[in-house]
Write a protein that holds these residues in place. Structure first.
Motif, PDB file in Angstrom:
ATOM      1  N   GLY A   1      -9.733   5.356   1.556  1.00 44.52           N
ATOM      2  CA  GLY A   1      -9.100   5.376   0.482  1.00 44.52           C
ATOM      3  C   GLY A   1      -8.342   6.322  -0.612  1.00 44.52           C
ATOM      4  O   GLY A   1      -7.767   5.732  -1.950  1.00 44.52           O
TER       5      GLY A   1
ATOM      6  N   ASP B   1       0.691  -0.806  -0.343  1.00 45.86           N
ATOM      7  CA  ASP B   1       0.036  -0.537   0.167  1.00 45.86           C
ATOM      8  C   ASP B   1       0.905   1.518  -0.050  1.00 45.86           C
ATOM      9  O   ASP B   1       2.025   1.443   1.134  1.00 45.86           O
TER      10      ASP B   1
ATOM     11  N   LYS C   1      -3.953   0.294  -3.485  1.00 46.53           N
ATOM     12  CA  LYS C   1      -3.084  -0.634  -2.618  1.00 46.53           C
ATOM     13  C   LYS C   1      -2.987  -1.660  -3.235  1.00 46.53           C
ATOM     14  O   LYS C   1      -2.145  -2.059  -4.441  1.00 46.53           O
TER      15      LYS C   1
END
Length: 398
Positions: A124, A48, A129
């Motif tokens: 997010g 990430d 990711k």
């Protein structure tokens, strides 16, 4: 004489070449054909990370305090974002634990170490990711794939410095005819310069093939010896001229004398009727017409896709583009036709309405594409949708 479709069916069913494999440096891999499937061994991204320069935050806290910085390349696997904390972070840097958004610098202000965010962010936001692009174990590149910058970049992302590819066959290129003079020599008024070989070699190079120019075949006793010698050294020979039915067109006679397999000789096609495809001593012969326009169009439309297949590429069918024909076209004599023209923004404009000499060469500079019509077409209406090919074709598996 066979139809264009019959010729294509034969070409796409010729036995493939037996090619050794080799390991090649990734910096030299452009245009080579992959000899194995390659899979992702490192997820993309590997962890990430931040997609922006900004602050790693947890959306549960409105005015966190900035405490430290994480730079790209820094191992932040042991860093955890604490309650009401923000961490300054650079693009590509590893995300700290507990962070669920990145606030870009542009939407923030900092006063006395306290971060204010002027725009609402979703969970997010601006985070890449682990594995969102490619996950470990996924197919990266398939055997038979022609490698280009897109594949090479992915291979590099996995740390590959050597790639297993098929060796490229060496292609020999001949011109033929007593009337032909090499460029750089003095040509008399009844002689012509060797247009075909430089053009053919340029196209082969454009499509990443290895070739050697072997000179001009003269219409005398040396022709047979040169053909036989070359057929034992090269896996593919491309000739231009000498494949028609004139008194000096001797190639087919020589090939038959030595029990060559003639797959076909002559296609019901304009331009390019005399083309011949044969095999002798494990060497394929693609014998193109002598007229430059016919030779080059036959090479592009028929030979280049066939070479893709013979060399083990899994995509060898030319990828057609849809276009509207700018002019009406009319065809005669129930034959296939190749028409040069210009493609621009979905429109194909035939060059001189398809009326030009098969020996012309300047038309290639004035056009950028061509259309192929088989025997069933007698007329193309203005604005009718047709399929066209660019000089530099892409290929598909079907």
């Amino acid at each position: 004489m066979i139809s264009l479709q019959e010729a294509l069916d034969i070409n796409f069913n010729l036995p493939k070449l037996t090619l050794d494999t080799q390991e090649i440096d990734i910096f030299e891999a452009q245009g080579y054909i992959l000899a194995q499937d390659i899979y992702i061994k490192r997820a993309l991204p590997m962890f990430d990370n931040s997609a922006m320069d900004g602050y790693a935050i947890n959306l549960a806290y409105k005015n966190p305090k900035v405490t430290r910085t994480i730079l790209a390349g820094q191992d932040a696997s042991n860093i955890t974002l604490q309650d009401n904390e923000a961490i300054r972070i650079m693009t590509g840097a590893m995300l700290p634990k507990n962070a669920n958004a990145i606030a870009p610098f542009e939407i923030t202000s900092l006063q006395d170490g306290i971060l204010s965010i002027q725009k609402e962010l979703h969970q997010g936001a601006n985070i890449r990711k682990k594995g969102e692009e490619k996950q470990e174990g996924m197919l990266l590149a398939k055997k038979g794939q022609v490698l280009d910058f897109r594949d090479i970049g992915l291979l590099a992302s996995q740390g590959y410095n050597k790639i297993c590819v098929y060796q490229k066959p060496l292609i020999g290129v001949f011109s033929s005819g007593d009337e032909i003079k090499e460029v750089g020599e003095d040509a008399l008024s009844h002689q012509i310069y060797n247009i075909n070989a430089p053009s053919i070699c340029a196209i082969l190079k454009q499509y990443n093939h290895h070739y050697q120019y072997l000179g001009i075949l003269k219409d005398n006793e040396s022709l047979e010896e040169k053909i036989l010698t070359a057929s034992k050294k090269y896996q593919i020979l491309i000739t231009s001229g000498g494949a028609s039915v004139g008194d000096a067109d001797l190639l087919e006679k020589i090939l038959l004398k030595h029990q060559a397999n003639i797959y076909y000789h002559k296609i019901n096609l304009k331009p390019g009727k005399p083309i011949m495809v044969a095999k002798l001593n494990q060497c394929y012969f693609f014998c193109l017409p002598g007229n430059p326009l016919s030779a080059i169009l036959n090479l592009l439309a028929l030979v280049i896709p066939t070479l893709q297949r013979l060399c083990n590429a899994n995509a060898f069918y030319p990828l057609m583009l849809k276009a509207k024909c700018q002019e009406e076209l009319n065809f005669k004599n129930n034959r296939s036709n190749i028409i040069l023209g210009n493609y621009h923004r979905g429109i194909f404009t035939p060059h001189k309405n398809g009326k030009y000499s098969p020996s012309a060469i300047s038309v290639f500079q004035e056009c950028n594409s061509f259309a192929i019509f088989d025997e069933k077409f007698t007329q193309i209406h203005k604005n009718q949708e047709i399929d066209i090919l660019l000089y530099m074709m892409s290929f598909t598996t079907k």
